[in-house]
Structure formats: structure tokens, C-alpha cells
Design a protein around this motif. Structure first.
Motif, PDB file in Angstrom:
ATOM      1  N   SER A 143       0.807  -1.219   0.000  1.00 41.59           N
ATOM      2  CA  SER A 143       0.000   0.000   0.000  1.00 41.59           C
ATOM      3  C   SER A 143       0.842   1.270   0.000  1.00 41.59           C
ATOM      4  CB  SER A 143      -0.940   0.005   1.215  1.00 41.59           C
ATOM      5  OG  SER A 143      -0.215   0.166   2.420  1.00 41.59           O
ATOM      6  N   GLY A 182      -0.954   8.164  -4.752  1.00 39.06           N
ATOM      7  CA  GLY A 182      -1.906   8.040  -3.660  1.00 39.06           C
ATOM      8  C   GLY A 182      -1.468   8.705  -2.372  1.00 39.06           C
ATOM      9  N   GLN A 185      -3.906   9.712   0.618  1.00 44.39           N
ATOM     10  CA  GLN A 185      -5.156   8.968   0.623  1.00 44.39           C
ATOM     11  C   GLN A 185      -5.075   7.875   1.703  1.00 44.39           C
ATOM     12  OE1 GLN A 185      -4.874   9.286  -3.663  1.00 44.39           O
ATOM     13  NE2 GLN A 185      -5.144  11.213  -2.595  1.00 44.39           N
ATOM     14  N   SER A 191      -5.538   3.501  -2.680  1.00 45.34           N
ATOM     15  CA  SER A 191      -6.630   4.471  -2.696  1.00 45.34           C
ATOM     16  C   SER A 191      -6.434   5.516  -3.788  1.00 45.34           C
ATOM     17  CB  SER A 191      -6.734   5.184  -1.334  1.00 45.34           C
ATOM     18  OG  SER A 191      -7.068   4.289  -0.307  1.00 45.34           O
ATOM     19  N   TYR A 195      -4.575   3.517  -9.315  1.00 46.26           N
ATOM     20  CA  TYR A 195      -4.995   2.165  -8.942  1.00 46.26           C
ATOM     21  C   TYR A 195      -6.480   1.977  -9.231  1.00 46.26           C
ATOM     22  CZ  TYR A 195      -7.241  -1.075  -5.712  1.00 46.26           C
ATOM     23  OH  TYR A 195      -8.063  -2.019  -5.166  1.00 46.26           O
ATOM     24  N   GLY A 196      -7.290   2.990  -8.947  1.00 49.51           N
ATOM     25  CA  GLY A 196      -8.727   2.895  -9.174  1.00 49.51           C
ATOM     26  C   GLY A 196      -9.076   2.651 -10.625  1.00 49.51           C
ATOM     27  N   ASP A 390     -10.035  10.881  -0.575  1.00 45.78           N
ATOM     28  CA  ASP A 390     -10.422   9.592  -1.139  1.00 45.78           C
ATOM     29  C   ASP A 390     -11.535   9.769  -2.172  1.00 45.78           C
ATOM     30  OD1 ASP A 390      -8.601   8.494   0.579  1.00 45.78           O
ATOM     31  OD2 ASP A 390     -10.031   7.341   1.753  1.00 45.78           O
ATOM     32  N   ILE A 394     -11.536   9.003  -6.286  1.00 43.10           N
ATOM     33  CA  ILE A 394     -12.565   8.196  -6.936  1.00 43.10           C
ATOM     34  C   ILE A 394     -13.196   8.965  -8.095  1.00 43.10           C
ATOM     35  CG2 ILE A 394     -14.848   7.162  -6.589  1.00 43.10           C
ATOM     36  CD1 ILE A 394     -13.913   6.421  -3.751  1.00 43.10           C
ATOM     37  N   PHE A 420     -11.910   0.158  -4.103  1.00 48.66           N
ATOM     38  CA  PHE A 420     -11.477   0.998  -2.990  1.00 48.66           C
ATOM     39  C   PHE A 420     -11.997   0.437  -1.665  1.00 48.66           C
ATOM     40  CE2 PHE A 420     -11.359   3.989  -6.575  1.00 48.66           C
ATOM     41  CZ  PHE A 420     -10.067   4.470  -6.427  1.00 48.66           C
ATOM     42  N   HIS A 421     -11.081   0.242  -0.730  1.00 48.52           N
ATOM     43  CA  HIS A 421     -11.416  -0.362   0.559  1.00 48.52           C
ATOM     44  C   HIS A 421     -11.944   0.687   1.533  1.00 48.52           C
ATOM     45  CE1 HIS A 421     -11.289  -3.578   3.479  1.00 48.52           C
ATOM     46  NE2 HIS A 421     -10.573  -2.846   4.310  1.00 48.52           N
ATOM     47  N   THR A 423     -14.823   2.378   1.787  1.00 46.11           N
ATOM     48  CA  THR A 423     -15.556   3.553   1.304  1.00 46.11           C
ATOM     49  C   THR A 423     -17.055   3.280   1.328  1.00 46.11           C
ATOM     50  OG1 THR A 423     -15.281   2.768  -0.977  1.00 46.11           O
ATOM     51  CG2 THR A 423     -13.686   4.385  -0.164  1.00 46.11           C
TER      52      THR A 423
END
Length: 432
Positions: A143, A182, A185, A191, A195-196, A390, A394, A420-421, A423
Motif C-alpha cells: 500500500s 496516492g 489517501q 486508494s 490504482y482505481g 479519497d 474516486i 477501494f477499501h 468507502t
């Protein structure tokens, strides 16, 4: 990003990883990261070396199996219901990694230097399922952009085996700075908007070759000794830990051994070049940006390149807010240059050191695109440290996903796996 902000970013990153703490609007977010460290001698394992062919390394790792840049990962299939990983001496103690089976939600744990961590047990979500993924697909991602791990060994249950998972057929790479990495984030690399997009496309390999504070121009910026026009050609980033491992002779990135070649390359660079503290002229910025695209075109002749318009935060403007931008004309001129008949008929390739004329392996045609970011974010999508929240990340990812779909015809095939974790926020009070 100011120098003191970059130092604060690094400091907060180190604290969050070592202590397992995530700050949310200045308050500690409650987390429950499992302690996964075990004594391997207490288990009956079948053990594989870090260079076994069944292991697929995602993102950039050096020949010592040390991870760099943002959101690097490890993917493999396995039989049975146990997976453990032993981490080598070049693992930064306390690095936070996310891991999961298939498309289940991410689980996070802090791994240790020289330690072995049991990441899959019979109780792990998804481990007992065979549909829709068979064999079971294990994925781990780092991460934190500033830290990294070294894979020493991978273990499965006695009598079980690792299974090679073929790579997906399409690949995207992001080249950037803290905005792509990130920084600030919640889960940093996991995040980020980059990555998204990569994960959100579904069934797509993704590289996030990004590091906070870095310029595209090859000069010192916020503690980074080199710019992306140079560093992109190397396995390691510009971090202190990379310097500790490789010194002044970083290992060149072996483009020929990449598991897949990027079909799309998204570049978001210039926020640090634009800062007056770094004293980068427009001419130097344009020259470095052109060289980087020439390098990308030389290494990935078939790739489409997306140049992202810069967003530099917001300022109060009367009774509202206005968005700062930078190098707008320069970036548009760069796009026009690469799509001009003059360049396409006689492309010049940059290899990180010199420019050379080169005949590409495929016929050249317009391949550089301009993604406008103005209007996607509003002032409350930028946090106190000048980076997207965050939600802001997104929003950028969502718009860029649609741009890629409309421009290149890529279907969005992620229809369920978590991206996304943490959220999942909601209000179920029906009167208030």
C-alpha cells in the motif's frame, strides 16, 4: 508541493505504516489489522523460492524481488487452503500490505523484516469457493509508496502446489508523482486514482510508476535526485531505501522481460515542475516531457499515450473558488507535436540518456491524447495537504475510466470485486 509538505507526507506515511494508524480528518480511524506473523517451523509447509515460475510480480520489482513505486503486487494460484509468505531483509519493518482471494474485500496486515506471515487459512473469505475463479487466485499489494517488501519464500500446505495464473490480455501504465501514487489517501497506493482506474477496468494489468515530489525534468525536486525522464527507465524509484540497496547504480528496468506490454500509458507530471521552488523553466519542462514520451514510444511502439491536464488545487476567488492549472499551452503543444506528420514520419527515441532516430516496429500513426481534468474536482475534493481526498481520487478515476472506454473502446468488466477499501459509507436513519 512544498518541501515541508513532502517531508510531512513521508513522516505521516512512516507513522501510519509502523503504528498501523490511519488518520481521517485529523482523527484516528478505527482499524483492525490482523497480526499474521507466525513461526514457520510450527507448520507443515511446501515452500517455493521467490523466483519460481508460478509467481507473477505486478508493477516494478528488482532482480532481488524488492518492490518499488506504487501498488506493486504479487499474484499466483494455489491449491489447498493455506498461504504464507516469508519476507526478506530488504523489507521495511511494518510495511502495510493488502491481500485477498479473487475479488473479495482487501485484508490488511503489517509485515515484518525477515518474518513469515500466514495470509490464507481455511477461514479466509473466498478460500473455500471454486466459482467463478478456479484455481484460487491470491493477490497481495504493497500500500505505501515510500516503503516496500522483499519476497523471500512462498509457502502452501504440505502436498499442495502453486499454480501459474496467466496475465490479463490488456495492460495500462501510469507515470506520475504523488497525485498518482496516492499520497495522503487512506490506503495510499490502494486508494489512488491510478490504482482505481487499473483495478476498476477489470481484468487489466496495471503499473503505477509514480513517486511523490518527483518532477519530469531531470533535476532535484523535493528530495528526489532525478526526474521521471531518467528514473522511468529503472526498476527502483528515487526513495532513500532504493539508494540504500543500489547506491548510485540503480538497476535498469528490463522492458524485454515484462509479463505484458502496456497498451495505454497515462502520464500525469508537472505539478512539481510547476512549483516555483523547483525553478523549472517551461522550456526545460517541455523538453523533458517530450523525451519521456519518446522513451515510452520507443519501449512500447504500439501503446497509446494519454497526457493528463494538470490540476494544482484551488484558491478563493471572490465569493467562490477557482482552480489553479499549469503548463496548459505547453501540454497541448506537446500533444500536437507527437501527432504531427513531422514526428510520425521520423520519430526520435529517448533511452534515458541519449536521443536517437529509430525505425519503430510498427507503422507510426497519431497516438498521443489529451485528457482534460478541469471541472472534475471541486475545492472540497482537495485535502489540507494539497492532494485529493479519497472521494476526489474516486472522481478522477471514474472520469478517466469513461474517457478510456469512449476513446479506446475498452469495456469496463469489473462487475463486483472490491476496488477501494472502506468507502462503504451510508445513512440508514430515515428521519432526522
Amino acid at each position: 508541493m512544498r518541501l515541508e509538505m513532502w517531508v510531512l507526507a513521508l513522516t505521516l506515511g512512516l507513522c501510519s505504516v509502523v503504528e498501523g494508524t490511519i488518520l481521517q480528518n485529523g482523527q484516528v480511524r478505527e482499524t483492525n489489522f490482523p497480526n499474521t506473523k507466525i513461526n514457520p517451523a510450527a507448520h507443515d509447509f511446501k515452500t517455493y523460492a521467490a523466483d519460481t515460475a508460478e509467481l507473477s510480480y505486478k508493477g516494478r520489482w528488482d532482480s532481488k524481488k524488492v518492490s518499488y513505486w506504487s501498488a506493486p503486487g504479487l499474484v499466483f494460484g494455489f491449491s489447498g487452503d493455506m498461504v504464507a509468505i516469508s519476507f526478506g531483509e530488504h523489507t521495511i519493518n511494518g510495511t502495510l500490505v493488502g491481500y485477498r482471494i479473487g475479488g473479495m474485500d482487501w485484508t490488511f496486515t503489517n509485515v515484518t523484516t525477515g518474518g513469515t506471515h500466514l495470509l490464507v487459512t481455511p477461514e479466509t473469505p473466498g478460500v473455500g469457493e471454486t466459482y467463478p475463479i478456479n484455481p484460487k487466485r491470491f493477490e497481495m499489494r504493497v500500500s505505501n509508496w515510500g516503503y516496500g517488501v522483499q519476497i523471500d519464500k512462498v509457502h502452501v500446505g504440505a502436498g499442495e502446489s502453486l499454480i501459474k495464473i496467466p496475465p490479463y490480455k490488456r495492460t495500462i501504465e501510469f507515470i506520475g508523482d504523488s497525485l498518482s501514487a496516492g499520497d495522503f489517501q487512506s490506503y495510499e497506493g490502494l486508494s489512488s486514482f491510478a490504482y482505481g482506474v487499473g483495478e476498476g477496468l477489470g481484468k487489466t494489468e496495471y503499473y503505477v510508476t509514480a513517486f511523490p515530489g518527483i518532477c519530469v525534468t531531470d533535476q532535484e525536486c523535493w528530495g528526489n535526485p532525478r526526474g521521471q525522464v531518467h528514473q522511468w527507465f529503472y526498476s527502483s524509484d528515487t526513495s532513500w531505501r532504493a539508494a540504500g540497496i543500489w547506491g548510485d547504480n540503480p538497476e535498469p528496468w528490463d522492458f524485454e522481460k515484462m509479463e505484458t506490454t502496456p497498451d495505454i500509458v497515462v502520464i500525469n507530471l508537472g505539478t512539481n515542475d510547476n512549483n516555483v521552488a523547483n525553478n523549472v523553466s517551461a522550456a526545460a519542462y517541455v523538453d523533458a516531457y517530450k523525451k519521456l514520451i519518446q522513451g515510452v514510444h520507443g519501449k512500447y511502439p504500439k501503446a497509446q499515450v494519454v497526457v493528463m491536464e494538470l490540476w494544482l488545487g484551488f484558491y478563493k476567488y471572490g465569493n467562490s473558488y477557482a482552480q489553479n492549472q499549469g503548463f496548459q499551452k505547453e501540454l497541448q503543444d506537446i500533444v500536437e507535436y507527437f501527432n504531427s506528420p513531422e514526428y510520425l514520419s521520423a520519430p526520435t527515441i529517448w533511452d534515458g540518456t541519449t536521443k536517437t532516430a529509430k525505425t519503430l516496429r510498427t507503422p507510426s500513426k497519431p497516438f498521443v491524447h489529451y485528457f482534460r481534468t478541469k471541472g472534475i474536482l471541486q475545492h472540497n475534493d482537495i485535502g489540507p495537504q494539497y492532494h485529493p481526498t479519497d472521494v476526489g481520487a474516486i472522481k478522477v478515476a471514474s472520469h478517466l475510466l469513461q474517457y478510456i472506454k469512449m476513446t479506446f473502446g475498452w469495456d469496463l468488466v469489473a462487475t463486483g470485486p472490491e476496488v477501494f477499501h472502506e468507502t462503504l459509507y451510508w445513512n440508514d436513519q430515515n428521519s432526522y
